[in-house]
Design an enzyme around this catalytic site. Sequence first.
Site, PDB file in Angstrom:
ATOM      1  N   HIS A 164       7.381 -25.682  10.938  1.00 45.93           N
ATOM      2  CA  HIS A 164       6.419 -24.921  11.763  1.00 45.93           C
ATOM      3  C   HIS A 164       6.311 -23.467  11.286  1.00 45.93           C
ATOM      4  O   HIS A 164       5.988 -22.582  12.061  1.00 45.93           O
ATOM      5  CB  HIS A 164       6.793 -24.948  13.241  1.00 45.93           C
ATOM      6  CG  HIS A 164       7.173 -26.311  13.745  1.00 45.93           C
ATOM      7  ND1 HIS A 164       6.261 -27.200  14.256  1.00 45.93           N
ATOM      8  CD2 HIS A 164       8.379 -26.952  13.759  1.00 45.93           C
ATOM      9  CE1 HIS A 164       6.885 -28.329  14.594  1.00 45.93           C
ATOM     10  NE2 HIS A 164       8.170 -28.210  14.293  1.00 45.93           N
ATOM     11  N   SER A 285      -7.128  -4.053  -7.129  1.00 47.32           N
ATOM     12  CA  SER A 285      -8.296  -3.848  -6.282  1.00 47.32           C
ATOM     13  C   SER A 285      -9.072  -2.664  -6.826  1.00 47.32           C
ATOM     14  O   SER A 285      -8.489  -1.708  -7.336  1.00 47.32           O
ATOM     15  CB  SER A 285      -7.843  -3.557  -4.850  1.00 47.32           C
ATOM     16  OG  SER A 285      -8.841  -2.846  -4.150  1.00 47.32           O
ATOM     17  N   LYS A 291      -2.831  -2.183  -4.512  1.00 53.88           N
ATOM     18  CA  LYS A 291      -2.900  -3.637  -4.423  1.00 53.88           C
ATOM     19  C   LYS A 291      -2.564  -4.369  -5.722  1.00 53.88           C
ATOM     20  O   LYS A 291      -2.954  -3.954  -6.790  1.00 53.88           O
ATOM     21  CB  LYS A 291      -4.320  -4.081  -3.985  1.00 53.88           C
ATOM     22  CG  LYS A 291      -4.676  -3.754  -2.573  1.00 53.88           C
ATOM     23  CD  LYS A 291      -3.827  -4.452  -1.535  1.00 53.88           C
ATOM     24  CE  LYS A 291      -4.119  -5.936  -1.447  1.00 53.88           C
ATOM     25  NZ  LYS A 291      -5.326  -6.240  -0.686  1.00 53.88           N
ATOM     26  N   GLU A 298      -4.566 -18.133  -5.412  1.00 56.73           N
ATOM     27  CA  GLU A 298      -5.661 -18.180  -4.430  1.00 56.73           C
ATOM     28  C   GLU A 298      -6.824 -19.006  -4.964  1.00 56.73           C
ATOM     29  O   GLU A 298      -7.415 -19.825  -4.255  1.00 56.73           O
ATOM     30  CB  GLU A 298      -6.154 -16.769  -4.111  1.00 56.73           C
ATOM     31  CG  GLU A 298      -5.178 -15.955  -3.280  1.00 56.73           C
ATOM     32  CD  GLU A 298      -5.655 -14.518  -3.131  1.00 56.73           C
ATOM     33  OE1 GLU A 298      -6.573 -14.288  -2.343  1.00 56.73           O
ATOM     34  OE2 GLU A 298      -5.135 -13.636  -3.839  1.00 56.73           O
ATOM     35  N   TYR A 325     -26.317 -52.320 -12.631  1.00 52.57           N
ATOM     36  CA  TYR A 325     -26.456 -50.910 -12.964  1.00 52.57           C
ATOM     37  C   TYR A 325     -27.634 -50.284 -12.223  1.00 52.57           C
ATOM     38  O   TYR A 325     -28.698 -50.878 -12.108  1.00 52.57           O
ATOM     39  CB  TYR A 325     -26.663 -50.723 -14.482  1.00 52.57           C
ATOM     40  CG  TYR A 325     -26.930 -49.274 -14.830  1.00 52.57           C
ATOM     41  CD1 TYR A 325     -25.887 -48.381 -15.013  1.00 52.57           C
ATOM     42  CD2 TYR A 325     -28.235 -48.779 -14.916  1.00 52.57           C
ATOM     43  CE1 TYR A 325     -26.121 -47.043 -15.287  1.00 52.57           C
ATOM     44  CE2 TYR A 325     -28.483 -47.443 -15.191  1.00 52.57           C
ATOM     45  CZ  TYR A 325     -27.429 -46.581 -15.377  1.00 52.57           C
ATOM     46  OH  TYR A 325     -27.667 -45.260 -15.630  1.00 52.57           O
TER      47      TYR A 325
HETATM   48  N1  ARG Z   1     -27.659 -41.846 -19.105  1.00 56.91           N
HETATM   49  C1  ARG Z   1     -27.427 -43.090 -18.472  1.00 56.91           C
HETATM   50  C2  ARG Z   1     -26.190 -42.962 -17.524  1.00 56.91           C
HETATM   51  O1  ARG Z   1     -25.529 -42.003 -17.591  1.00 56.91           O
HETATM   52  C3  ARG Z   1     -27.136 -44.138 -19.486  1.00 56.91           C
HETATM   53  C4  ARG Z   1     -27.484 -45.525 -19.055  1.00 56.91           C
HETATM   54  C5  ARG Z   1     -28.945 -45.639 -18.879  1.00 56.91           C
HETATM   55  N2  ARG Z   1     -29.352 -46.966 -18.629  1.00 56.91           N
HETATM   56  C6  ARG Z   1     -30.559 -47.251 -18.195  1.00 56.91           C
HETATM   57  N3  ARG Z   1     -30.817 -48.495 -18.008  1.00 56.91           N
HETATM   58  N4  ARG Z   1     -31.414 -46.321 -17.888  1.00 56.91           N
HETATM   59  O2  ARG Z   1     -25.935 -43.811 -16.706  1.00 56.91           O
END
Ligand code: ARG
Length: 466
Positions: A164, A285, A291, A298, A325
Amino acid sequence: MSSNQLDKKSQAWSALFSEPMSELVQRYTASVGFDRRLWRADIAGSLAHAEMLAAQGVIGAEDRAAIERGMAQITQEIEAGTFEWKLALEDVHLNIEARLTQLVGDAGKRLHTGRSRNDQVATDVRLWLRDEIDAIGALLAELQRGLVDCAERHAEVVLPGFTHLQVAQPVSFGHHLLAYVEMFARDAERFADVRRRTNRLPLGAAALAGTSYPLDRERVARTLGMEGVCQNSLDAVSDRDFAIEFSAAAALCMVHVSRFSEELVLWMSQNFGFIDLADRFCTGSSIMPQKKNPDVPELARGKTGRVVGHLMGLLTLMKGQPLAYNKDNQEDKEPLFDSVDTLKDTLRIFGELVGGIVVKPEAMERAARRGYATATDLADYLVRQGLPFRDAHEVVAHVVKTALQRGVDLSELSLAELQVFHPAVREDVFEVLTLRGSLDARRVVGGTAPAQVRAQIARHRARLAG
Ligand code: ARG
């Protein structure tokens, strides 16, 4: 895309497109401004892919040789700073591929056989991060060694231990530092664990479904020093959990640095006066000539917020994405890069800073005495004389109250005065009322007795050797 088509991408992606991308969209979607730092991984991945394509008879040996020649030249150009990065070519992958095709013609155009930027970028980030994890591991080891050295120099120095933020019991300053060594050792373990899952190969997943070419994925993985291949193509191109795990480990490591920083700042304030920091880690400072500010700790405390924020950013980036993706994933890079940079800089600077901690043992001892840090030892003494612990606790509360009223330490009360509180007190009580006696008594494994601290130091040194 042919090299010509790649070069003209600013006009249109393919025959399918009837108008070029607007300038604004081009700028908005491009990542080359930041992902170019992946270039080394990108080239390594491409070389491993080309080597395997040739071994599998998908491209000719002369194509592979041409690709290697071209990549060697591109490496030189990037290192020399003469490589021309083009925003119109969107990202690091298309920039390098376009230049390769410019340099070696059709062989360059064959490189992308059985590959997509989707598995390419996932591979690049993993390769890059793997090497950064290794660099971070080395910095963590260096920092731990610095802390262990400092702990050894100050194993006998007594610091008031706090709970504490109130003085609780005396501890060895070396013991206190070793607490951070434990934290950083666990951080290193976490990074090593993340590395295992990061070091797996997405290439071969192609855009999302795998590829019809007879690729030898295991061979590519071996060439790149990876521990195996990702076993599901959809997962391989889409998940960034390795980056998230890394960010979590980085955030936690920064939190440990931040706690240490907070202590350094407190200890250096005039109200504690426990330590001084070497001038090279402090600033003055512009208005107050007296200072000397602990800016480095920090700032480290402040930068911890950034790294914690990046973890939240990546988790949020991932949470709504359907397989496989999505372009969202391009947003994984800047937070990841910044976490790596911030953590590495911070660890490097702390590795040096611990050597610049000037300890003031008298101030620490004075504070321990002022806070009646040996009160528990007096209670334990009475327990050894046969009192139940709760009764001993109560007796000592009265002793402390009296000492407080008189403004003296427990060890400054006379034997007769102490015996007023309980007749079981003998002359040997003064052995436990000293700070050193209190420390020495805590010989349990993991305790603060200097003998224990030395045993821990030996264990850490063996662990960190080599
Ligand atoms: N610059 C893209 C990334 O960082 C690479 C992959 C792009 N793929 C696509 N199908 N547009 O993810």
